[in-house]
Design a protein around this motif. Structure first.
Motif, PDB file in Angstrom:
ATOM      1  N   PHE A  29       1.641   2.532  -6.515  1.00 38.43           N
ATOM      2  CA  PHE A  29       2.135   3.715  -5.804  1.00 38.43           C
ATOM      3  C   PHE A  29       1.943   5.012  -6.596  1.00 38.43           C
ATOM      4  O   PHE A  29       2.743   5.938  -6.475  1.00 38.43           O
ATOM      5  CB  PHE A  29       3.621   3.517  -5.460  1.00 38.43           C
ATOM      6  CG  PHE A  29       3.886   2.296  -4.633  1.00 38.43           C
ATOM      7  CD1 PHE A  29       3.640   2.291  -3.278  1.00 38.43           C
ATOM      8  CD2 PHE A  29       4.353   1.131  -5.225  1.00 38.43           C
ATOM      9  CE1 PHE A  29       3.873   1.155  -2.516  1.00 38.43           C
ATOM     10  CE2 PHE A  29       4.592  -0.003  -4.475  1.00 38.43           C
ATOM     11  CZ  PHE A  29       4.348  -0.003  -3.104  1.00 38.43           C
ATOM     12  N   LYS A  30       0.886   5.083  -7.368  1.00 43.10           N
ATOM     13  CA  LYS A  30       0.628   6.283  -8.163  1.00 43.10           C
ATOM     14  C   LYS A  30       0.489   7.518  -7.278  1.00 43.10           C
ATOM     15  O   LYS A  30       1.049   8.576  -7.571  1.00 43.10           O
ATOM     16  CB  LYS A  30      -0.635   6.089  -9.000  1.00 43.10           C
ATOM     17  CG  LYS A  30      -0.982   7.301  -9.848  1.00 43.10           C
ATOM     18  CD  LYS A  30      -2.232   7.037 -10.692  1.00 43.10           C
ATOM     19  CE  LYS A  30      -2.575   8.273 -11.526  1.00 43.10           C
ATOM     20  NZ  LYS A  30      -3.784   8.036 -12.365  1.00 43.10           N
ATOM     21  N   VAL A  31      -0.234   7.398  -6.179  1.00 45.07           N
ATOM     22  CA  VAL A  31      -0.438   8.545  -5.303  1.00 45.07           C
ATOM     23  C   VAL A  31       0.877   8.985  -4.663  1.00 45.07           C
ATOM     24  O   VAL A  31       1.119  10.185  -4.452  1.00 45.07           O
ATOM     25  CB  VAL A  31      -1.503   8.217  -4.227  1.00 45.07           C
ATOM     26  CG1 VAL A  31      -1.033   7.101  -3.308  1.00 45.07           C
ATOM     27  CG2 VAL A  31      -1.853   9.450  -3.423  1.00 45.07           C
ATOM     28  N   GLN A  66      -0.207   6.980   5.300  1.00 46.45           N
ATOM     29  CA  GLN A  66       0.295   7.051   6.678  1.00 46.45           C
ATOM     30  C   GLN A  66       1.341   8.162   6.841  1.00 46.45           C
ATOM     31  O   GLN A  66       2.158   8.127   7.759  1.00 46.45           O
ATOM     32  CB  GLN A  66       0.917   5.708   7.075  1.00 46.45           C
ATOM     33  CG  GLN A  66      -0.072   4.552   7.094  1.00 46.45           C
ATOM     34  CD  GLN A  66       0.598   3.220   7.375  1.00 46.45           C
ATOM     35  OE1 GLN A  66       1.439   2.767   6.603  1.00 46.45           O
ATOM     36  NE2 GLN A  66       0.242   2.598   8.484  1.00 46.45           N
ATOM     37  N   ARG A  67       1.303   9.153   5.974  1.00 44.41           N
ATOM     38  CA  ARG A  67       2.353  10.176   5.958  1.00 44.41           C
ATOM     39  C   ARG A  67       2.411  10.981   7.261  1.00 44.41           C
ATOM     40  O   ARG A  67       3.498  11.331   7.735  1.00 44.41           O
ATOM     41  CB  ARG A  67       2.178  11.113   4.767  1.00 44.41           C
ATOM     42  CG  ARG A  67       0.901  11.944   4.775  1.00 44.41           C
ATOM     43  CD  ARG A  67       0.691  12.606   3.403  1.00 44.41           C
ATOM     44  NE  ARG A  67      -0.462  13.510   3.398  1.00 44.41           N
ATOM     45  CZ  ARG A  67      -1.710  13.137   3.310  1.00 44.41           C
ATOM     46  NH1 ARG A  67      -1.994  11.832   3.240  1.00 44.41           N
ATOM     47  NH2 ARG A  67      -2.692  14.024   3.294  1.00 44.41           N
ATOM     48  N   LYS A  97       0.836  -1.196   0.000  1.00 47.35           N
ATOM     49  CA  LYS A  97       0.000   0.000   0.000  1.00 47.35           C
ATOM     50  C   LYS A  97       0.874   1.251   0.000  1.00 47.35           C
ATOM     51  O   LYS A  97       2.017   1.238   0.489  1.00 47.35           O
ATOM     52  CB  LYS A  97      -0.936   0.013   1.201  1.00 47.35           C
ATOM     53  CG  LYS A  97      -0.250  -0.002   2.548  1.00 47.35           C
ATOM     54  CD  LYS A  97      -1.263  -0.061   3.683  1.00 47.35           C
ATOM     55  CE  LYS A  97      -0.565  -0.089   5.041  1.00 47.35           C
ATOM     56  NZ  LYS A  97      -1.535  -0.153   6.149  1.00 47.35           N
ATOM     57  N   PRO A  98       0.358   2.363  -0.539  1.00 50.38           N
ATOM     58  CA  PRO A  98       1.151   3.600  -0.621  1.00 50.38           C
ATOM     59  C   PRO A  98       1.508   4.137   0.768  1.00 50.38           C
ATOM     60  O   PRO A  98       0.778   3.944   1.744  1.00 50.38           O
ATOM     61  CB  PRO A  98       0.222   4.562  -1.365  1.00 50.38           C
ATOM     62  CG  PRO A  98      -0.787   3.700  -2.036  1.00 50.38           C
ATOM     63  CD  PRO A  98      -0.957   2.504  -1.170  1.00 50.38           C
ATOM     64  N   ASN A 149       9.572   3.773  -4.298  1.00 55.60           N
ATOM     65  CA  ASN A 149       8.526   2.875  -4.806  1.00 55.60           C
ATOM     66  C   ASN A 149       8.050   3.433  -6.141  1.00 55.60           C
ATOM     67  O   ASN A 149       7.394   4.477  -6.181  1.00 55.60           O
ATOM     68  CB  ASN A 149       7.372   2.778  -3.812  1.00 55.60           C
ATOM     69  CG  ASN A 149       7.799   2.177  -2.492  1.00 55.60           C
ATOM     70  OD1 ASN A 149       8.071   0.982  -2.401  1.00 55.60           O
ATOM     71  ND2 ASN A 149       7.871   2.999  -1.451  1.00 55.60           N
ATOM     72  N   THR A 150       8.385   2.728  -7.218  1.00 55.21           N
ATOM     73  CA  THR A 150       8.173   3.285  -8.566  1.00 55.21           C
ATOM     74  C   THR A 150       7.141   2.530  -9.395  1.00 55.21           C
ATOM     75  O   THR A 150       6.991   2.825 -10.582  1.00 55.21           O
ATOM     76  CB  THR A 150       9.517   3.292  -9.328  1.00 55.21           C
ATOM     77  OG1 THR A 150      10.040   1.962  -9.375  1.00 55.21           O
ATOM     78  CG2 THR A 150      10.519   4.210  -8.650  1.00 55.21           C
TER      79      THR A 150
END
Length: 777
Positions: free
Chosen positions: A310-312, A253-254, A248-249, A304-305
């Motif tokens: 991981f678009k967001v 959780q930033r 998950k991106p 994460n590419t």
């Protein structure tokens, strides 16, 4: 004559009954005699002594009677007076009411009482009074006092590393370009200090380090590299996910990563995802000449590419690429035309910024510093000379003792922040230019529809902040010389800090960039993107890294520094002579090695098992390269503090060699993605790339050749023309004068047994270099 003789005879016979009613007559008669006898003198002396004795006796009696009463009264009065003032002092200092006039009066009275009662910290600013700022921050006695106050206030002898998080940029559509295409115009950042979110990152000691006062100094671990928060610890993988097989991106959780799971802002792990304009710093150190503070910065967007998952994250972290793209900046001067909307920007004088908020600030603000205003220039010619290729504002500051004049509005703080100056950053090399010159490269912001970003050269970049030469016009001392000599660090604790304030603009999406040498035209239009007079907010109203410590230059060894410059010597603030070995152009080494290793590790794509053989392998590696290959020195970047099972470090191995041969640098930064290269989300060795860049930047200027190797990689010459790797490189250096980078391609192959030396199980001969003509040792 007869009468006189008769009188004298009476006196001799009956000296005592002289009439008390006529003493003057008797004395007059005696003194008028032309030949006074000894009898005359005795009469006068006895009469005088008799009077004095009576008076003295009376006075002694009175004193003896009153003395006990006076002593008891004085002691009782003093005790009552002292108890009353101590009680009042304690009630003031224990008060938690920080609002209202009464509180301000309490603060003032508490300060006065501290002075009167002789508190250790009562002489606020007295010791530093009349001493220059540089004199205070290089004086060991004053530094110890400041460290002691900070230790009492916050539990650490220096300021804690902090991050001020800023909301995202506001962009608006603009249809007024020549091609009638929509562009995004950047609006002014009209923020106040209260709009920023503060996250603090107290020091976390590496495993195996002793928790003494000295060890909690930010510069006590071979630099400041160990204090930067770059990733969550392995113990929280269950909450944040690990660096293998992430699903998950990070964006979700930033804020927990930035502020901590509890959201308190003091237990966070990395603020970059919450504010992607903050640089992902892995290392910071001053140059050996003291002119710059260098930063090694990673590109977190490359962690994460996989655009499917991981678009967001890729969209959120585009500002990480913008930080690698220089922009032109100029300082505002009287008479410059600026946008009328500048009035909407926060001003110090329009905000009661000095009044404490929920938590009372530890330091007073420097009211004497008048910060410059900066504007984004629309051309290189319009920019200031030091702002043609920049990206950050660098604010240098220190902590000094406050005076009573500094404590305005009833404040009673003991310390204040002294602003030493502001400079504009620059790049040792232009990352945008390097990307443009790279054959087959894409724009730095790879379009998501193209899939993975394979441009590995955009993982790491370096920026530097020029150190102000002088603190102010009246200051005769050189800040540069003090940093180069190491006098601004005492017991591993820094006295100078730098704030790194990014200048925020959207990332350029064209490969041609802006201002790249050799590029005649670029699609980028600065007027449309930035506007003609885009004014930047003041530092206090900008997102930034704060309190980054300025530690020892790489050449200054803390263990031997005290022997070269006596820290106990009192200084007036003037520069001591910088030791010549710190600034000499002569290189200390000919051949050195850089190694990134961990006591235990997991192979790529493996999150379950660990390999703990590194210590044995490192011992063999160091023995070979130092004693056989001819290396002068090896720098070991110890990454042991990043795995849950890593209760040990590589210190036991590096300590087997002398400090002149091996330097161990604690390096606690985790690899952000440990997947295999062929995975749908390919792995990125972020920690290793940063360690290699740090080694080159720290120690590259002090050696002729530098090799970057793993502990399982050995450079072994084939043939008998050269006796060692050093011998071969000495030949290349003498015969080929131009700079050379030697690259080696590795292939899987069987060893050539014809060129191998038989080994009989005794390493003594090999280690001592006793190998002759291929015979056994």
């Amino acid at each position: 004559m007869a009468s006189n003789e008769s009188l004298q005879r009476k006196v001799k016979t009956h000296p005592s009954p002289i009439s008390e009613s006529s003493p003057a007559i008797a004395l007059s008669q005696l003194t008028t005699s032309n030949t006074p006898t000894s009898g005359n003198l005795r009469i006068r002396r006895r009469k005088s002594n008799s009077k004095k004795s009576k008076k003295k006796q009376l006075s002694n009696e009175c004193y003896s009677a009153l003395l006990p009463i006076l002593i008891i009264t004085a002691v009782w009065c003093f005790c009552c007076w002292l108890m009353a003032w101590i009680t009042l002092y304690q009630s003031f200092t224990d008060s938690t009411n920080n609002s209202g006039v009464l509180s301000n009066r309490k603060d003032i009275l508490a300060t006065k009482l501290r002075e009167f009662l002789g508190d250790d910290n009562s002489a606020v600013g007295k010791e530093g009074k009349g001493t220059s700022i540089l004199g205070q921050i290089t004086n060991p006695r004053l530094l110890k006092k400041i460290q002691s106050i900070l230790l009492d206030e916050i539990g650490y002898p220096q300021l804690s590393l902090s991050a001020y998080l800023e909301p995202p940029l506001r962009l608006e559509s603009n249809q007024q370009n020549e091609t009638n295409q929509s562009t995004l115009h950047m609006k002014l950042r009209a923020l106040t200090p209260h709009n920023l979110t503060l996250a603090s990152y107290p020091i976390q000691l590496p495993r195996g380090e002793d928790k003494s006062i000295h060890s909690i100094g930010a510069c006590s671990q071979k630099g400041a590299q160990w204090i930067f928060p770059t990733f969550h610890p392995p113990s929280l993988d269950h909450h944040f996910e690990g660096n293998v097989f992430r699903k998950k991106p990070v964006f979700e959780q930033r804020w927990e990563l930035a502020l901590g799971i509890d959201g308190g802002g003091k237990t966070g792990h990395c603020p970059v995802d919450a504010d992607p304009y903050l640089p992902w710093i892995h290392d910071s150190f001053p140059s050996n000449d003291g002119k710059y503070v260098e930063f090694i910065i990673g590109n977190k967007r490359r962690c994460n590419t996989d655009p499917k998952t991981f678009k967001v994250d890729l969209q959120n972290l585009e500002p990480q690429v913008a930080l690698m793209q220089p922009i032109p900046v100029k300082r505002w001067k009287e008479g410059m035309t600026v946008d009328s909307s500048m009035q909407s920007l926060w001003q110090r004088e329009n905000d009661n910024y000095h009044i404490p908020r929920k938590e009372k600030p530890i330091l007073l603000d420097d009211g004497n510093f008048n910060p410059p205003r900066y504007l984004i220039a629309t051309s290189l010619d319009d920019a200031d000379e030091d702002g043609k290729y920049t990206r950050y504002i660098c604010r240098f500051h220190s902590v000094v003792l406050a005076t009573h004049k500094d404590n305005i509005e009833g404040e009673s703080r003991l310390l204040k922040r002294a602003i030493l100056g502001e400079t504009l950053s620059n790049y040792p090399y232009n990352p945008e230019h390097a990307n443009f010159r790279k054959r087959g490269s894409n724009p730095m912001v790879t379009p998501l529809e193209k899939g993975h970003d394979e441009q590995i050269w955009n993982n790491i970049h370096q920026i530097r902040c020029p150190v102000p030469e002088k603190i102010n016009e009246s200051e005769k001392d050189s800040l540069i010389g003090a940093i180069a000599s190491g006098r601004t660090v005492l017991d591993g604790v820094p006295s100078i800090y730098v704030d790194l304030i990014p200048i925020r603009t959207p990332a350029r999406i064209d490969k041609e960039g802006y201002g790249i040498p050799g590029v005649k035209s670029s699609p980028f239009k600065p007027n449309e993107e930035w506007g003609d007079s885009h004014v930047l907010p003041l530092v206090e109203a900008s997102g930034r890294w704060s309190n980054i410590p300025v530690c020892y230059p790489p050449k200054v060894d803390e263990s031997t520094y005290d022997e070269r410059i006596n820290p106990q010597a009192e200084t007036s603030g003037r520069d001591a002579d910088v030791p010549p070995e710190l600034v000499t152009k002569n290189k200390s080494h000919f051949l050195v090695g850089c190694v990134w290793a961990s006591h235990s590790f997991s192979t790529r794509g493996n999150s379950l098992s660990t390999d703990s053989s590194t210590s044995d392998r490192l011992l063999e590696f160091l023995t070979y390269h130092l004693r056989i290959a001819g290396f002068d020195h090896v720098y070991v970047y110890d990454n042991s503090d990043t795995t849950e099972s890593s209760k040990n470090t590589l210190k036991s191995v590096t300590d087997m060699f002398s400090p002149e041969q091996v330097t161990r640098i604690p390096w606690p930064h985790r690899v952000c993605n440990n997947n295999r290269p062929a995975h749908s989300n390919p792995g990125v060795r972020s920690s290793q790339y940063a360690a290699e860049a740090s080694c080159r930047a720290r120690y590259g200027s002090d050696t002729t050749w530098m090799a970057t190797l793993d502990v399982d990689e050995y450079l072994i010459l084939v043939g008998d023309e050269y006796t060692s790797l050093r011998h071969w490189l000495e030949h290349i250096t003498e015969t080929e004068q131009s700079t050379k980078i030697l690259s080696f391609f590795q292939t899987r192959a069987l060893p050539n047994i014809d060129t191998m030396v038989p080994y009989d199980g005794n390493p003594t001969g090999v280690c001592n270099g006793e190998i002759n003509d291929g015979d056994s040792a």
